[in-house]
Design a protein around this motif. Structure first.
Motif, PDB file in Angstrom:
ATOM      1  N   ILE A 114      -5.784   4.186 -16.675  1.00  0.00           N
ATOM      2  CA  ILE A 114      -4.418   3.990 -17.156  1.00  0.00           C
ATOM      3  C   ILE A 114      -3.750   2.782 -16.501  1.00  0.00           C
ATOM      4  O   ILE A 114      -4.045   2.428 -15.362  1.00  0.00           O
ATOM      5  CB  ILE A 114      -3.561   5.255 -16.949  1.00  0.00           C
ATOM      6  N   ALA A 115      -2.859   2.167 -17.241  1.00  0.00           N
ATOM      7  CA  ALA A 115      -2.184   0.943 -16.793  1.00  0.00           C
ATOM      8  C   ALA A 115      -0.775   1.224 -16.300  1.00  0.00           C
ATOM      9  O   ALA A 115       0.126   0.393 -16.433  1.00  0.00           O
ATOM     10  CB  ALA A 115      -2.151  -0.068 -17.934  1.00  0.00           C
ATOM     11  N   HIS A 116      -0.562   2.412 -15.722  1.00  0.00           N
ATOM     12  CA  HIS A 116       0.758   2.776 -15.203  1.00  0.00           C
ATOM     13  C   HIS A 116       0.574   3.864 -14.159  1.00  0.00           C
ATOM     14  O   HIS A 116      -0.524   4.394 -13.977  1.00  0.00           O
ATOM     15  CB  HIS A 116       1.656   3.298 -16.328  1.00  0.00           C
ATOM     16  N   GLY A 117       1.644   4.177 -13.464  1.00  0.00           N
ATOM     17  CA  GLY A 117       1.582   5.223 -12.452  1.00  0.00           C
ATOM     18  C   GLY A 117       2.806   5.173 -11.561  1.00  0.00           C
ATOM     19  O   GLY A 117       3.775   4.468 -11.845  1.00  0.00           O
ATOM     20  N   ASP A 118       2.780   5.936 -10.479  1.00  0.00           N
ATOM     21  CA  ASP A 118       3.879   5.965  -9.530  1.00  0.00           C
ATOM     22  C   ASP A 118       3.990   4.612  -8.834  1.00  0.00           C
ATOM     23  O   ASP A 118       3.006   4.119  -8.276  1.00  0.00           O
ATOM     24  CB  ASP A 118       3.637   7.081  -8.514  1.00  0.00           C
ATOM     25  N   ARG A 119       5.154   4.017  -8.883  1.00  0.00           N
ATOM     26  CA  ARG A 119       5.379   2.680  -8.322  1.00  0.00           C
ATOM     27  C   ARG A 119       4.363   1.699  -8.915  1.00  0.00           C
ATOM     28  O   ARG A 119       4.337   1.518 -10.119  1.00  0.00           O
ATOM     29  CB  ARG A 119       5.358   2.737  -6.792  1.00  0.00           C
ATOM     30  N   ASP A 120       3.495   1.096  -8.105  1.00  0.00           N
ATOM     31  CA  ASP A 120       2.553   0.129  -8.682  1.00  0.00           C
ATOM     32  C   ASP A 120       1.138   0.690  -8.800  1.00  0.00           C
ATOM     33  O   ASP A 120       0.165  -0.052  -8.901  1.00  0.00           O
ATOM     34  CB  ASP A 120       2.549  -1.167  -7.866  1.00  0.00           C
ATOM     35  N   SER A 121       0.995   2.012  -8.807  1.00  0.00           N
ATOM     36  CA  SER A 121      -0.323   2.641  -8.923  1.00  0.00           C
ATOM     37  C   SER A 121      -0.943   2.377 -10.288  1.00  0.00           C
ATOM     38  O   SER A 121      -0.270   2.449 -11.315  1.00  0.00           O
ATOM     39  CB  SER A 121      -0.208   4.160  -8.711  1.00  0.00           C
ATOM     40  N   LEU A 122      -2.249   2.100 -10.303  1.00  0.00           N
ATOM     41  CA  LEU A 122      -2.950   1.768 -11.540  1.00  0.00           C
ATOM     42  C   LEU A 122      -4.368   2.313 -11.524  1.00  0.00           C
ATOM     43  O   LEU A 122      -4.956   2.564 -10.470  1.00  0.00           O
ATOM     44  CB  LEU A 122      -3.021   0.239 -11.718  1.00  0.00           C
ATOM     45  N   GLY A 123      -4.917   2.493 -12.719  1.00  0.00           N
ATOM     46  CA  GLY A 123      -6.345   2.765 -12.862  1.00  0.00           C
ATOM     47  C   GLY A 123      -6.762   4.196 -12.627  1.00  0.00           C
ATOM     48  O   GLY A 123      -5.943   5.112 -12.505  1.00  0.00           O
ATOM     49  N   PHE A 128      -8.102   5.745 -10.071  1.00  0.00           N
ATOM     50  CA  PHE A 128      -7.760   6.384  -8.800  1.00  0.00           C
ATOM     51  C   PHE A 128      -6.308   6.126  -8.406  1.00  0.00           C
ATOM     52  O   PHE A 128      -5.896   6.474  -7.305  1.00  0.00           O
ATOM     53  CB  PHE A 128      -8.692   5.882  -7.697  1.00  0.00           C
ATOM     54  N   GLN A 129      -5.525   5.520  -9.317  1.00  0.00           N
ATOM     55  CA  GLN A 129      -4.125   5.193  -9.047  1.00  0.00           C
ATOM     56  C   GLN A 129      -3.990   4.438  -7.724  1.00  0.00           C
ATOM     57  O   GLN A 129      -3.179   4.774  -6.852  1.00  0.00           O
ATOM     58  CB  GLN A 129      -3.278   6.463  -9.056  1.00  0.00           C
ATOM     59  N   GLN A 130      -4.802   3.407  -7.604  1.00  0.00           N
ATOM     60  CA  GLN A 130      -4.778   2.572  -6.403  1.00  0.00           C
ATOM     61  C   GLN A 130      -3.641   1.565  -6.498  1.00  0.00           C
ATOM     62  O   GLN A 130      -3.349   1.035  -7.571  1.00  0.00           O
ATOM     63  CB  GLN A 130      -6.134   1.883  -6.242  1.00  0.00           C
ATOM     64  N   ARG A 131      -3.010   1.270  -5.378  1.00  0.00           N
ATOM     65  CA  ARG A 131      -1.816   0.429  -5.359  1.00  0.00           C
ATOM     66  C   ARG A 131      -2.122  -0.972  -4.836  1.00  0.00           C
ATOM     67  O   ARG A 131      -2.484  -1.137  -3.663  1.00  0.00           O
ATOM     68  CB  ARG A 131      -0.730   1.077  -4.507  1.00  0.00           C
ATOM     69  N   PRO A 132      -1.973  -1.981  -5.675  1.00  0.00           N
ATOM     70  CA  PRO A 132      -2.176  -3.353  -5.198  1.00  0.00           C
ATOM     71  C   PRO A 132      -1.329  -3.683  -3.978  1.00  0.00           C
ATOM     72  O   PRO A 132      -1.779  -4.396  -3.075  1.00  0.00           O
ATOM     73  CB  PRO A 132      -1.772  -4.194  -6.418  1.00  0.00           C
ATOM     74  N   SER A 133      -0.115  -3.167  -3.913  1.00  0.00           N
ATOM     75  CA  SER A 133       0.769  -3.468  -2.783  1.00  0.00           C
ATOM     76  C   SER A 133       0.264  -2.877  -1.471  1.00  0.00           C
ATOM     77  O   SER A 133       0.721  -3.267  -0.394  1.00  0.00           O
ATOM     78  CB  SER A 133       2.179  -2.954  -3.059  1.00  0.00           C
ATOM     79  N   GLN A 134      -0.672  -1.929  -1.555  1.00  0.00           N
ATOM     80  CA  GLN A 134      -1.232  -1.296  -0.363  1.00  0.00           C
ATOM     81  C   GLN A 134      -2.622  -1.819  -0.031  1.00  0.00           C
ATOM     82  O   GLN A 134      -3.357  -1.211   0.757  1.00  0.00           O
ATOM     83  CB  GLN A 134      -1.274   0.221  -0.547  1.00  0.00           C
ATOM     84  N   GLY A 135      -2.986  -2.938  -0.640  1.00  0.00           N
ATOM     85  CA  GLY A 135      -4.240  -3.592  -0.270  1.00  0.00           C
ATOM     86  C   GLY A 135      -5.483  -3.153  -1.015  1.00  0.00           C
ATOM     87  O   GLY A 135      -6.599  -3.508  -0.621  1.00  0.00           O
ATOM     88  N   TRP A 136      -5.314  -2.421  -2.108  1.00  0.00           N
ATOM     89  CA  TRP A 136      -6.490  -1.943  -2.839  1.00  0.00           C
ATOM     90  C   TRP A 136      -7.115  -3.024  -3.716  1.00  0.00           C
ATOM     91  O   TRP A 136      -8.254  -2.895  -4.146  1.00  0.00           O
ATOM     92  CB  TRP A 136      -6.110  -0.740  -3.701  1.00  0.00           C
ATOM     93  N   VAL A 173      -8.123  -3.227  -9.725  1.00  0.00           N
ATOM     94  CA  VAL A 173      -8.058  -1.770  -9.627  1.00  0.00           C
ATOM     95  C   VAL A 173      -8.124  -1.101 -11.001  1.00  0.00           C
ATOM     96  O   VAL A 173      -8.322   0.116 -11.081  1.00  0.00           O
ATOM     97  CB  VAL A 173      -6.803  -1.297  -8.857  1.00  0.00           C
ATOM     98  N   GLN A 174      -7.973  -1.886 -12.071  1.00  0.00           N
ATOM     99  CA  GLN A 174      -8.160  -1.341 -13.418  1.00  0.00           C
ATOM    100  C   GLN A 174      -9.570  -1.584 -13.945  1.00  0.00           C
ATOM    101  O   GLN A 174      -9.858  -1.293 -15.102  1.00  0.00           O
ATOM    102  CB  GLN A 174      -7.117  -1.931 -14.368  1.00  0.00           C
ATOM    103  N   ASP A 175     -10.451  -2.084 -13.097  1.00  0.00           N
ATOM    104  CA  ASP A 175     -11.871  -2.205 -13.413  1.00  0.00           C
ATOM    105  C   ASP A 175     -12.561  -0.971 -12.827  1.00  0.00           C
ATOM    106  O   ASP A 175     -12.603  -0.823 -11.597  1.00  0.00           O
ATOM    107  CB  ASP A 175     -12.437  -3.478 -12.778  1.00  0.00           C
ATOM    108  N   PRO A 176     -13.064  -0.034 -13.656  1.00  0.00           N
ATOM    109  CA  PRO A 176     -13.633   1.210 -13.131  1.00  0.00           C
ATOM    110  C   PRO A 176     -14.715   0.996 -12.077  1.00  0.00           C
ATOM    111  O   PRO A 176     -14.778   1.751 -11.093  1.00  0.00           O
ATOM    112  CB  PRO A 176     -14.216   1.878 -14.381  1.00  0.00           C
ATOM    113  N   ARG A 177     -15.517  -0.021 -12.242  1.00  0.00           N
ATOM    114  CA  ARG A 177     -16.595  -0.284 -11.282  1.00  0.00           C
ATOM    115  C   ARG A 177     -16.007  -0.696  -9.931  1.00  0.00           C
ATOM    116  O   ARG A 177     -16.420  -0.193  -8.877  1.00  0.00           O
ATOM    117  CB  ARG A 177     -17.499  -1.374 -11.858  1.00  0.00           C
ATOM    118  N   TYR A 178     -15.048  -1.593  -9.943  1.00  0.00           N
ATOM    119  CA  TYR A 178     -14.392  -2.030  -8.715  1.00  0.00           C
ATOM    120  C   TYR A 178     -13.645  -0.869  -8.060  1.00  0.00           C
ATOM    121  O   TYR A 178     -13.752  -0.643  -6.849  1.00  0.00           O
ATOM    122  CB  TYR A 178     -13.410  -3.162  -9.029  1.00  0.00           C
TER     123      TYR A 178
END
Length: 271
Positions: free
Chosen positions: A80-89, A91-99, A105-110
Motif C-alpha cells: 500500500i502507498a499510504h499509512g500512519d504518518r509516512d509509513s508505506l508498503g 511492512f509500513q516502513q517509514r522513510p523518515s526513520q531510515g528504512w 520501501v514500496q518495493d516488496p523485495r527491498y
C-alpha cells in the motif's frame, strides 16, 4: 470531532485488523498445508516474495513466519502507498526513520530484505513469540496485534517453503496483461531475484520455461512461487513431478509423472 472519529477508526483497525475489514472483492488463491489460508492474487504474490527473500538470506524458517505475520498485520500483505504518518508498503516502513526512500520501501523485495536485516539484529528473536519478535522490529503501538496472524503465517510458510505438495492453488480470472516472450523473461528474472538463483535462461520456445529443482522441496518452492505469481506474470501452467496446475482450472491435477528434477511452466501466448 471528525479528526477524533477518524483516529478511532484507525486505532480499532490496527488493533483488530482483518476481523473488521470489508470482504475482499476477489479471493483467488487457496493455500492448504495443515490448515487453510485464502488470499487475493496480489497478497499471494507478496507472501511468496517475502518467503523467498527469507530463504535467500539464509534465515531460519521461523523468520519467515514472523515476517509474514508482520506484513499481515501492517498491510494485510498489500503493497500500500499510504499509512500512519509516512509509513508505506508491506511492512509500513517509514522513510523518515531510515528504512529507505519511499520508492524503496514500496518495493516488496527491498522491504522484505530490510525487515529480515532488522530482525536478525534482535538478540534471541528465535526464542520469542511471533508477536514479540515482530514488535522488536516494528515498535508498534499495538505490540500484541501480530500474534493473531501466527497460524495463517505458519500455513503459508509450510507451503511456500516446500513442505507440502500442490499446496498453493490460484485462479486467473481475467486475461493477464503480461504475455508471450516478455512474460517468460520477466517471470524467470523475478524468480531468480527472489530466490537468489543464478540467472535462468530465457524460454526456448517463447512461452515454455524450465527451472532446475534438484530435489522435491526446492521443486515445490519454485512451483508454488510460480503459481503465486501467476496473475502478475501471466503464468498459464506449472508442472512438477506428477502434478500440474493450470490457470484455467485453478487447481492441481495428476498427470503422467516427470522426473522431479525440474519445474516446467508455461506463460500465456502473446495476444
Amino acid at each position: 470531532m471528525c479528526v477524533l472519529a477518524l483516529l478511532a477508526v484507525y486505532v480499532v483497525t490496527k488493533q483488530f485488523g482483518e476481523h473488521l475489514r470489508l470482504p475482499l472483492a476477489s479471493r483467488t488463491c487457496t493455500v492448504q498445508a495443515d490448515g487453510e489460508v485464502v488470499l487475493g492474487a496480489d497478497q499471494m504474490a507478496n507472501a511468496a516474495t517475502i518467503a523467498a527473500i527469507g530463504m535467500q538470506r539464509r534465515m531460519p524458517e521461523r523468520a519467515v513466519v514472523v515476517a509474514l505475520a508482520t506484513a499481515y498485520q501492517e498491510s494485510h500483505l498489500r503493497n500500500i502507498a499510504h499509512g500512519d504518518r509516512d509509513s508505506l508498503g508491506l511492512f509500513q516502513q517509514r522513510p523518515s526513520q531510515g528504512w529507505g526512500t519511499p520508492e524503496q520501501v514500496q518495493d516488496p523485495r527491498y522491504a522484505a530484505n530490510k525487515f529480515y536485516a532488522a530482525l536478525k539484529k534482535v538478540k534471541g528473536w528465535e526464542r520469542m513469540r511471533v508477536t514479540d519478535a515482530a514488535q522488536r522490529v516494528q515498535r508498534s503501538a499495538f505490540p500484541e496485534a501480530y500474534e493473531k496472524w501466527a497460524d495463517e503465517s505458519e500455513v503459508l510458510t509450510r507451503a511456500l517453503l516446500g513442505h507440502a505438495t500442490g499446496a498453493v492453488a490460484c485462479t486467473v480470472s481475467s486475461p493477464p496483461t503480461m504475455r508471450g516472450p516478455a512474460a517468460a523473461s520477466a517471470v524467470l528474472e523475478s524468480l531468480s531475484l527472489d530466490w537468489g538463483l543464478p540467472r535462468l535462461a530465457t524460454a526456448t520456445d517463447l512461452t515454455a520455461l524450465t527451472v532446475p529443482a534438484g530435489d522435491d522441496r526446492n521443486g515445490w518452492r519454485y512451483a508454488h512461487w510460480l503459481v503465486s505469481h501467476a496473475d502478475d506474470h501471466g503464468v498459464k501452467k506449472v508442472r512438477f513431478g506428477n502434478l500440474e496446475w493450470t490457470a484455467e482450472q485453478g487447481s492441481w491435477a495428476r498427470v503422467k509423472g516427470d522426473p522431479a528434477t525440474e519445474v516446467r511452466a508455461e506463460v500465456f501466448a502473446a495476444a
